[in-house]
Design an enzyme around this catalytic site. Structure first.
Site, PDB file in Angstrom:
ATOM      1  N   TYR A 101       0.848  -1.187   0.000  1.00  0.00           N
ATOM      2  CA  TYR A 101       0.000   0.000   0.000  1.00  0.00           C
ATOM      3  C   TYR A 101       0.888   1.242   0.000  1.00  0.00           C
ATOM      4  O   TYR A 101       1.890   1.298   0.717  1.00  0.00           O
ATOM      5  CB  TYR A 101      -0.882   0.007   1.263  1.00  0.00           C
ATOM      6  CG  TYR A 101      -1.680   1.279   1.445  1.00  0.00           C
ATOM      7  CD1 TYR A 101      -3.001   1.359   1.009  1.00  0.00           C
ATOM      8  CD2 TYR A 101      -1.101   2.410   2.029  1.00  0.00           C
ATOM      9  CE1 TYR A 101      -3.724   2.533   1.153  1.00  0.00           C
ATOM     10  CE2 TYR A 101      -1.822   3.583   2.178  1.00  0.00           C
ATOM     11  CZ  TYR A 101      -3.132   3.636   1.738  1.00  0.00           C
ATOM     12  OH  TYR A 101      -3.841   4.801   1.873  1.00  0.00           O
ATOM     13  N   GLU A 189      -3.549   7.294  -4.028  1.00  0.00           N
ATOM     14  CA  GLU A 189      -3.418   6.042  -3.276  1.00  0.00           C
ATOM     15  C   GLU A 189      -3.280   4.873  -4.235  1.00  0.00           C
ATOM     16  O   GLU A 189      -4.030   4.784  -5.206  1.00  0.00           O
ATOM     17  CB  GLU A 189      -4.657   5.853  -2.395  1.00  0.00           C
ATOM     18  CG  GLU A 189      -4.609   4.599  -1.536  1.00  0.00           C
ATOM     19  CD  GLU A 189      -5.947   4.346  -0.824  1.00  0.00           C
ATOM     20  OE1 GLU A 189      -6.060   4.668   0.355  1.00  0.00           O
ATOM     21  OE2 GLU A 189      -6.871   3.824  -1.483  1.00  0.00           O
TER      22      GLU A 189
END
Ligand code: GDP
Ligand code: MN
Length: 380
Positions: A101, A189
């Site tokens: 991530y 993101e």
């Protein structure tokens, strides 16, 4: 402005962040063409701005045209938590060795950018934050200095990213920062950022929020228009140039100035009501603007009462009152309206409203009294 995944990937690609080759489709035939062009196997991904697409059946692998046809037929038109799928993104499927991530966002309280990286990717970051907070590395980035190469290396190492993925992850983190800052995003993101068995690192998903205040220096953003909102009220407001955010409550709000509009939401909540929206009509309160605002608020089936909260500054009270009265002559409103008018020439304005008062239009001198009256209407 929130981008769809496929738009986010196009945006990433412009900054050199590796993404899988693919194409967007609105029909089953277009999905097959996109798959043929990308090369099999492919993954079909529902384009909706809501997480958990996989669980809902919105992400499917296909190894040939017949499978693409089958899955695209199911995904197009599918309802994913209230969002109807109108487009499916078809990309070459990736083999996954590890999922990470990475994100940058603005930490307003700290007045700095915030980098977050985790080796626990592919699942909701909120879930990781709740169950395994130490698995997320957070670093503030001073905007005056920016993300240095040393910062990027340190973040990737501290996050425990696998050795063979490190240099790829560092370079993507640097590109992601560049794209976040130069691209005027509020959020970028990548979840998951993947490592493939042959050692490549790339973005398998993209979440991008652009800062609307910077749109004037990005003519290219026009390509993103009209595809972003699934809320018909917000669509309608945007077309009319109004600052509107849809909410779930029953009291429609119209106020002048963002600060007053936000205070209005608070006061409605305080007296036990629920706001249906945020709507800032800006400095003036002409009949045309007021009619536009009333139409948008009135289009919301949940609205049971409308609270117009205006503080006259340069715009005088009688202009505001005349604006409201004229607007009501132009549009038919289904809910009762409560007006609180204060500021410049409030007395004159209230006198005009008084002359037009009915059981559908009342005026209250203070914000709290007006909020109470609107909430009482909404409760009936
Ligand atoms: P989200 O759940 O809505 O955020 O959708 P994502 O794009 O993040 O995909 C969810 C999950 O689907 C990923 O974490 C992967 O596990 C899986 N997935 C997506 N694309 C591929 C792919 O190309 N190959 C494989 N093997 N899995 C994929
Ligand atoms: Mn994802």
């Amino acid at each position: 402005m929130d981008l769809f995944e496929y738009q986010g990937k196009q945006y990433f690609a412009r900054y050199g962040i590796p993404v899988s080759p693919g194409g967007i489709a609105q029909t089953v035939d277009e999905a097959v063409s996109a798959a043929d062009a990308a090369g099999y196997p492919v993954v079909l991904k529902a384009q909706v701005q809501v997480g958990g697409r996989g669980k809902a059946g919105g992400i499917k692998l296909a190894s040939n045209a017949a499978e693409v046809r089958h899955h695209a037929g199911n995904i197009l038109g599918m309802d994913i938590r209230g969002h109807v799928v109108q487009r499916v993104w078809v990309e070459r499927a990736s083999d996954i060795k590890a999922e990470y991530y990475a994100s940058f966002t603005l930490d307003r309280a700290a007045r700095m950018h915030l980098a977050m990286v985790s080796k626990e990717g592919g699942i909701d970051i909120e879930h990781v934050a709740a169950t395994n907070p130490d698995a997320i590395i957070r670093r503030h980035i001073d905007p005056a200095i920016g993300l240095t190469h040393a910062d990027a290396v340190d973040i990737i190492h501290s996050a425990g990213i696998d050795e063979e993925a490190r240099s790829g992850a560092v370079s993507i983190l640097e590109l992601l920062y560049k794209c976040y800052v130069e691209g005027d995003a509020d959020l970028v993101e990548i979840n998951p950022l993947i490592l493939t068995p042959d050692g490549r690192v790339h973005a398998l998903d993209a979440k991008v929020t652009l800062d609307d205040n910077a749109s004037f220096r990005h003519p290219e953003w026009a390509a993103f228009d009209g595809t972003e909102s699934s809320d018909p009220r917000e669509q309608m407001a945007r077309e009319r140039g109004l600052q509107y955010v849809g909410l779930d409550g029953s009291v429609g709000i119209i106020a002048n100035g963002a600060g007053l509009a936000m205070s209005t939401l608070d006061v409605v909540n305080q007296v036990g009501g629920t706001p249906a929206n945020f709507l800032d009509i800006g400095g003036g309160a002409s009949a045309a603007v007021m009619a536009n605002a009333l139409e948008v608020v009135n289009s919301d089936p949940n609205v049971k009462a409308i609270f117009i909260n205006i503080f006259g500054g340069i715009t005088r009270g009688e202009e505001v009152a005349n604006g409201i009265v004229t607007a009501l002559g132009r549009v038919t409103i289904t809910s009762p309206i409560v007006v609180r008018l204060d500021g410049t020439n409030a007395v004159e304005g209230r006198a005009i409203l008084k002359a037009h008062e009915s059981d559908r239009l009342i005026s209250r001198p203070t914000m709290v009294e007006a909020a109470r009256a609107a909430v009482a209407f909404a409760a009936h």
